[in-house]
Design a protein around this motif. Structure first.
Motif, PDB file in Angstrom:
ATOM      1  N   GLY A 221     -28.932 -26.661 -14.862  1.00 49.89           N
ATOM      2  CA  GLY A 221     -30.384 -26.677 -15.000  1.00 49.89           C
ATOM      3  C   GLY A 221     -31.119 -26.286 -13.738  1.00 49.89           C
ATOM      4  N   PRO A 222     -32.453 -26.276 -13.803  1.00 52.06           N
ATOM      5  CA  PRO A 222     -33.284 -25.916 -12.650  1.00 52.06           C
ATOM      6  C   PRO A 222     -33.276 -27.041 -11.608  1.00 52.06           C
ATOM      7  CG  PRO A 222     -34.678 -26.551 -14.479  1.00 52.06           C
ATOM      8  CD  PRO A 222     -33.270 -26.547 -14.999  1.00 52.06           C
ATOM      9  N   ILE A 223     -32.277 -27.004 -10.739  1.00 55.67           N
ATOM     10  CA  ILE A 223     -32.065 -28.070  -9.765  1.00 55.67           C
ATOM     11  C   ILE A 223     -33.280 -28.253  -8.858  1.00 55.67           C
ATOM     12  CG2 ILE A 223     -30.614 -28.759  -7.808  1.00 55.67           C
ATOM     13  CD1 ILE A 223     -28.336 -27.202  -9.255  1.00 55.67           C
ATOM     14  N   GLY A 224     -33.949 -27.163  -8.556  1.00 57.75           N
ATOM     15  CA  GLY A 224     -35.125 -27.239  -7.698  1.00 57.75           C
ATOM     16  C   GLY A 224     -36.278 -28.005  -8.312  1.00 57.75           C
ATOM     17  N   CYS A 225     -36.199 -28.300  -9.619  1.00 59.27           N
ATOM     18  CA  CYS A 225     -37.266 -29.036 -10.292  1.00 59.27           C
ATOM     19  C   CYS A 225     -36.997 -30.538 -10.350  1.00 59.27           C
ATOM     20  CB  CYS A 225     -37.458 -28.501 -11.709  1.00 59.27           C
ATOM     21  SG  CYS A 225     -37.969 -26.763 -11.779  1.00 59.27           S
ATOM     22  N   LEU A 226     -35.843 -30.980  -9.837  1.00 59.16           N
ATOM     23  CA  LEU A 226     -35.579 -32.414  -9.797  1.00 59.16           C
ATOM     24  C   LEU A 226     -36.485 -33.043  -8.742  1.00 59.16           C
ATOM     25  CD1 LEU A 226     -31.667 -32.374  -9.935  1.00 59.16           C
ATOM     26  CD2 LEU A 226     -33.271 -32.753 -11.836  1.00 59.16           C
ATOM     27  N   PRO A 227     -37.260 -34.059  -9.099  1.00 58.99           N
ATOM     28  CA  PRO A 227     -38.212 -34.645  -8.142  1.00 58.99           C
ATOM     29  C   PRO A 227     -37.587 -35.097  -6.832  1.00 58.99           C
ATOM     30  CG  PRO A 227     -38.686 -35.420 -10.350  1.00 58.99           C
ATOM     31  CD  PRO A 227     -37.397 -34.658 -10.440  1.00 58.99           C
ATOM     32  N   GLY A 245     -44.094 -26.907  -8.771  1.00 62.02           N
ATOM     33  CA  GLY A 245     -43.592 -27.789  -7.734  1.00 62.02           C
ATOM     34  C   GLY A 245     -42.088 -27.741  -7.547  1.00 62.02           C
ATOM     35  N   CYS A 246     -41.412 -26.801  -8.177  1.00 61.39           N
ATOM     36  CA  CYS A 246     -39.958 -26.667  -8.067  1.00 61.39           C
ATOM     37  C   CYS A 246     -39.587 -25.873  -6.817  1.00 61.39           C
ATOM     38  CB  CYS A 246     -39.391 -25.948  -9.283  1.00 61.39           C
ATOM     39  SG  CYS A 246     -39.802 -26.717 -10.881  1.00 61.39           S
ATOM     40  N   VAL A 247     -38.529 -26.288  -6.128  1.00 59.93           N
ATOM     41  CA  VAL A 247     -38.071 -25.594  -4.929  1.00 59.93           C
ATOM     42  C   VAL A 247     -37.421 -24.272  -5.339  1.00 59.93           C
ATOM     43  CG1 VAL A 247     -36.600 -25.718  -2.891  1.00 59.93           C
ATOM     44  CG2 VAL A 247     -37.720 -27.791  -3.744  1.00 59.93           C
ATOM     45  N   ARG A 248     -38.051 -23.171  -4.961  1.00 56.00           N
ATOM     46  CA  ARG A 248     -37.594 -21.852  -5.401  1.00 56.00           C
ATOM     47  C   ARG A 248     -36.149 -21.553  -5.000  1.00 56.00           C
ATOM     48  NH1 ARG A 248     -41.537 -18.322  -7.214  1.00 56.00           N
ATOM     49  NH2 ARG A 248     -43.714 -18.932  -6.796  1.00 56.00           N
ATOM     50  N   GLY A 249     -35.819 -21.834  -3.740  1.00 61.92           N
ATOM     51  CA  GLY A 249     -34.489 -21.492  -3.249  1.00 61.92           C
ATOM     52  C   GLY A 249     -33.385 -22.194  -4.027  1.00 61.92           C
ATOM     53  N   HIS A 250     -33.612 -23.451  -4.375  1.00 61.65           N
ATOM     54  CA  HIS A 250     -32.615 -24.196  -5.146  1.00 61.65           C
ATOM     55  C   HIS A 250     -32.457 -23.597  -6.545  1.00 61.65           C
ATOM     56  CE1 HIS A 250     -33.098 -28.098  -2.562  1.00 61.65           C
ATOM     57  NE2 HIS A 250     -32.826 -27.025  -1.849  1.00 61.65           N
ATOM     58  N   MET A 299     -45.923 -36.082 -19.183  1.00 60.37           N
ATOM     59  CA  MET A 299     -46.688 -36.138 -17.944  1.00 60.37           C
ATOM     60  C   MET A 299     -46.157 -35.111 -16.950  1.00 60.37           C
ATOM     61  SD  MET A 299     -46.864 -40.302 -17.541  1.00 60.37           S
ATOM     62  CE  MET A 299     -47.902 -40.217 -16.086  1.00 60.37           C
ATOM     63  N   ASN A 300     -46.740 -35.077 -15.772  1.00 58.97           N
ATOM     64  CA  ASN A 300     -46.280 -34.230 -14.669  1.00 58.97           C
ATOM     65  C   ASN A 300     -44.770 -34.374 -14.504  1.00 58.97           C
ATOM     66  OD1 ASN A 300     -45.580 -33.153 -12.153  1.00 58.97           O
ATOM     67  ND2 ASN A 300     -47.449 -33.871 -11.159  1.00 58.97           N
ATOM     68  N   PRO A 301     -43.997 -33.291 -14.570  1.00 59.20           N
ATOM     69  CA  PRO A 301     -42.538 -33.393 -14.528  1.00 59.20           C
ATOM     70  C   PRO A 301     -41.985 -33.913 -13.202  1.00 59.20           C
ATOM     71  CG  PRO A 301     -43.224 -31.100 -14.351  1.00 59.20           C
ATOM     72  CD  PRO A 301     -44.439 -31.887 -14.710  1.00 59.20           C
ATOM     73  N   LEU A 302     -42.803 -33.916 -12.159  1.00 60.11           N
ATOM     74  CA  LEU A 302     -42.350 -34.442 -10.869  1.00 60.11           C
ATOM     75  C   LEU A 302     -42.613 -35.939 -10.727  1.00 60.11           C
ATOM     76  CD1 LEU A 302     -43.399 -31.578  -8.415  1.00 60.11           C
ATOM     77  CD2 LEU A 302     -41.185 -31.972  -9.503  1.00 60.11           C
TER      78      LEU A 302
END
Length: 381
Positions: A221-227, A245-250, A299-302
């Motif tokens: 999954g999109p690891i950069g989106c894990l809070p 708010g997801c970390v692009r590089g991850h 709600m906000n995913p973060l």
């Protein structure tokens, strides 16, 4: 031949080929069992049995008590079992009241594809990497086949003939990337991705030679989106995070891992001629949810449901910590079903259910077939 008749015949043949390629019209598969390999995203009690039990409030919204899963309720693998009319999977490592008649779960929280030179007590790395999980399967298959000859044990063991018609599911790779980023950094991790992917392919090949034929393989999954990945971010540079708010590089590393995994699955289909292998784009399903939470009723995913995280103070889900002389408990929020993230690293039951509904239909799979028809091999388009 009349040109009109020829045209109609051509269209009919083309449609027939499409049916073969996509699986439409195929009879539903009858899976007598599921054998799962993975990490905490699909662990139904393995790491809890081997080490420290998962504490409350995990499990509160379905099992009404801790049930070996990290989350408030069911995981995607639980919804897969429900969809196929099978019971929830018992963890292979859990010896208490386990029933393996319809499969077993070899996944453990913190598991990686490649072995890591660390311990659970250092950085949460499970000793049960994917190669160990497949060795556990070997032992399980041999021992259950042997014990099945004893009539008194049969009701809790798989039939020997069921191993070849069972569904073999994989959901692993996330921890290879997260721990790889911590230990190696992005450039070195990128060079290691081919080896990581090849080791997953080795596990599939190993199971194939043990009789497995149907594989359902999730990408990561999109690891950069894990809070949890945004805890330390303060005034990020432009482009460091995306609009959600997801970390692009991850996420870019996860996408590259997934690209290589999909290519390797294509090669596996040629190498394992009797296998039916489905590649499932879980990344797309999860990112679709994260990018449309408001429209989907979340709600906000973060925003994290379980635990307390304020500044540099972190009280993890279910833990108790003394802060300024006062005990602080990392409890659950009032409405977990409105949250995507349970504890910053894992999804809530509601989010898992939403994601499962997206992938079970086959709309995010290659080939694009529902899980109920995953046992059928399909001609390339």
């Amino acid at each position: 031949m009349d040109s009109l008749v020829f045209t109609k015949l051509f269209i009919l043949l083309a449609l027939s080929a499409s049916v073969v390629a996509t699986g439409k019209g195929s009879k539903p598969c009858v899976f007598p069992a599921i054998y799962n390999f993975g990490d905490s995203n699909s662990d139904t009690g393995g790491i809890s049995a081997a080490f420290m039990p998962v504490p409350a409030p995990n499990g509160q919204d379905f099992f009404h008590k801790p049930a070996g899963r990290v989350g408030d309720g069911r995981l995607i693998v639980d919804f897969i079992a429900e969809h196929l009319g099978l019971p929830y999977l018992s963890a292979y490592l859990d010896s208490l009241d386990s029933n393996f008649r319809h499969g077993a779960n070899f996944a453990t929280g913190g598991s990686t594809i490649r072995r890591q030179n660390e311990t659970m007590f250092q950085n949460g790395i499970s000793p049960f990497s994917l190669d160990i999980q497949t060795l556990h399967f070997d032992q399980f298959q041999l021992r259950s086949n042997d014990l099945y000859s004893q009539e008194s044990r049969r009701s809790r063991l798989p039939r020997p003939i069921d191993f070849s018609t069972a569904l073999y599911t994989f959901d692993i790779g996330q921890d290879d990337i997260t721990h790889g980023l911590r230990k190696l950094g992005a450039p070195q991790l990128r060079t290691a991705l081919p080896d990581i992917v090849n080791q997953l392919a080795t596990a599939v090949t190993h199971l194939y030679h043990r009789g497995a034929r149907t594989f359902w393989i999730h990408n990561t999954g999109p690891i950069g989106c894990l809070p949890v990945n945004s805890f330390s971010i303060r005034s990020p540079k432009p482009g460091f995070v995306d609009q959600f708010g997801c970390v692009r590089g991850h996420n870019e590393l996860a996408i590259e891992f997934n690209r290589q995994l999909k290519d390797r699955v294509t090669k596996l289909r040629a190498e394992l001629p009797l296998a039916a292998i489905t590649y499932v784009d879980v990344y797309a399903a999860k990112y679709n949810l994260i990018s449309s939470t408001k429209d989907q009723g979340f709600m906000n995913p973060l925003k994290i449901c379980c635990g307390r995280h304020e500044g540099n103070v972190h009280v993890w889900c279910g833990q108790r910590t003394i802060i300024n002389g006062t005990e602080v408990y990392g409890g659950a929020c009032a409405a977990p079903s409105a949250h995507v993230s349970w504890d910053g690293m894992h999804y809530t039951q509601a989010a898992n259910h939403w994601i499962a509904n997206q992938i079970l239909s086959g709309s995010m799979s290659d080939p694009p077939i529902p899980i109920s028809q995953a046992c059928h091999r399909h001609a390339p388009m």
